[in-house]
Enzyme design. Sequence first.
Site, PDB file in Angstrom:
ATOM      1  N   TYR A  79     -14.269  -5.183 -17.611  1.00  0.00           N
ATOM      2  CA  TYR A  79     -14.975  -4.136 -16.852  1.00  0.00           C
ATOM      3  C   TYR A  79     -16.337  -3.843 -17.482  1.00  0.00           C
ATOM      4  CZ  TYR A  79     -10.586  -3.276 -14.386  1.00  0.00           C
ATOM      5  OH  TYR A  79      -9.464  -3.418 -13.611  1.00  0.00           O
TER       6      TYR A  79
ATOM      7  N   ASP B 173      -7.319   7.132 -18.087  1.00  0.00           N
ATOM      8  CA  ASP B 173      -7.617   5.795 -17.567  1.00  0.00           C
ATOM      9  C   ASP B 173      -8.049   4.911 -18.722  1.00  0.00           C
ATOM     10  OD1 ASP B 173      -7.987   4.429 -14.761  1.00  0.00           O
ATOM     11  OD2 ASP B 173      -9.586   3.689 -16.048  1.00  0.00           O
TER      12      ASP B 173
ATOM     13  N   ARG C 136      -2.229   8.812  -6.244  1.00  0.00           N
ATOM     14  CA  ARG C 136      -2.589   9.148  -4.872  1.00  0.00           C
ATOM     15  C   ARG C 136      -1.447   9.103  -3.863  1.00  0.00           C
ATOM     16  NH1 ARG C 136      -7.519   5.228  -4.338  1.00  0.00           N
ATOM     17  NH2 ARG C 136      -6.101   4.116  -5.704  1.00  0.00           N
TER      18      ARG C 136
ATOM     19  N   ARG D 217      -6.865  16.614  -7.274  1.00  0.00           N
ATOM     20  CA  ARG D 217      -8.028  15.718  -7.371  1.00  0.00           C
ATOM     21  C   ARG D 217      -9.271  16.370  -6.752  1.00  0.00           C
ATOM     22  NH1 ARG D 217     -11.657  12.639  -7.731  1.00  0.00           N
ATOM     23  NH2 ARG D 217     -11.714  10.383  -7.562  1.00  0.00           N
TER      24      ARG D 217
ATOM     25  N   ARG E 202       1.617   3.902 -13.145  1.00  0.00           N
ATOM     26  CA  ARG E 202       0.708   4.735 -12.348  1.00  0.00           C
ATOM     27  C   ARG E 202       1.455   5.801 -11.549  1.00  0.00           C
ATOM     28  NH1 ARG E 202      -4.557   2.960 -10.934  1.00  0.00           N
ATOM     29  NH2 ARG E 202      -5.142   1.121 -12.077  1.00  0.00           N
TER      30      ARG E 202
END
Length: 341
Positions: A149, A74, A28, A37, A24
């Site tokens: 998910y 993703d 952020r 973003r 990752r």
Amino acid sequence: MTHKPLLATVLGERQERPPIWIMRQAGRYLPEYREIRTKAKNFLELCYTPDLATEVTLQPLRRFDLDAAILFSDILVVPDALGQSVRFEQGEGPVLDPVSAESIGALKPERALDHLAPVLETVRRLRAALTPEKTLIGFCGSPWTVATYMIGGRGSTDQAAARLFALRHPDAFAALIDILVATSIDYLVAQLEAGADVVQLFESWALNLDDQAFEARVIEPNRRIVDGVRARVPNAPIIGFPRGAAGNLANYAARTGVNALGLDYATPLDFAARHLPADLPVQGNLDPLRLVAGGAQLDERIDAILAAFQGRPHIFNLGHGIVPETPIEHVAGLVERVKNG
Ligand code: 1CP
């Protein structure tokens, strides 16, 4: 042999100093990521806008001497491409309209690759932008992890919804896994053809499974993907990351046929040394919170990982994704220590 140290390591070559990337690594903790973003309407649009996705993929490589870029996307673009509703709520993580035993038949595998065309365009642009010594990593989620998910509708700590669904509706569950295996093969082959050097299978929820379920839901679908990809791209380099596989790690590596094995931070270093084949390339396993805290504990643990894997092909990485609170100077210090001691 290749002049890309990270790819060469996946293929089994031991390096004097291990190559490094960070799970990752675009995200952020970087102010320049947070800036980009705000330009996209939402997270999925960021993934589907090649200009922006290419830019955020390259951001960490401008700051740090990393050996690989990982495609910015993703694992949940696949359910989105299959026609399931997927939203990323700010600060909340993904939210999906859960699939039911009845609605699995309404998924649209035939349109998935068209929907993912912008991601493949990002791969082509990255290939053109990267210098030749950098490895480009593509990826997808493994079927079980993506199914947790799709069935649960969001992230959970125990994946109870998906575990119950698999037991109560074995036929519908098998149909869902078949769709995910076939779509993942097409998607990874397309990434490799667009210029990815290596692909990684993220099985982030390989924990909480008994050994029979691990066999059926983790090993078997990952093996089918490895075989299916290699049938179309011979010798395709593949990293498997079965997070939480614990005592199943060696079995996972042997049975799926992945080239290299990602290790989470709960995997004891001496267990890895004793139970994994000496020539099996490994990747990992620094606890991301050690990178947040920094200081002597971080340096000592970096050195312990380097020492434990010194005799085998090793790619330095975290044992799971970097967290947003991570100070940038700690990342710079990590890369420097791994590269130069
Ligand atoms: O608002 C934002 O910016 C969203 C935060 C974010 C980011 C930066 C998400 C939402 N996904 C990503 C990018 C991402 N996800 C990458 C990019 C490439 C990189 O730099 O490494 C990759 C490889 C992933 C893979 C991913 N997504 C995994 C597997 C790896 C892992 O960490 O276990 C999983 C489980 C996801 C689902 C997901 N996407 C985003 C979140 C917050 C989550 C976790 C949800 C949960 O279970 O709570």
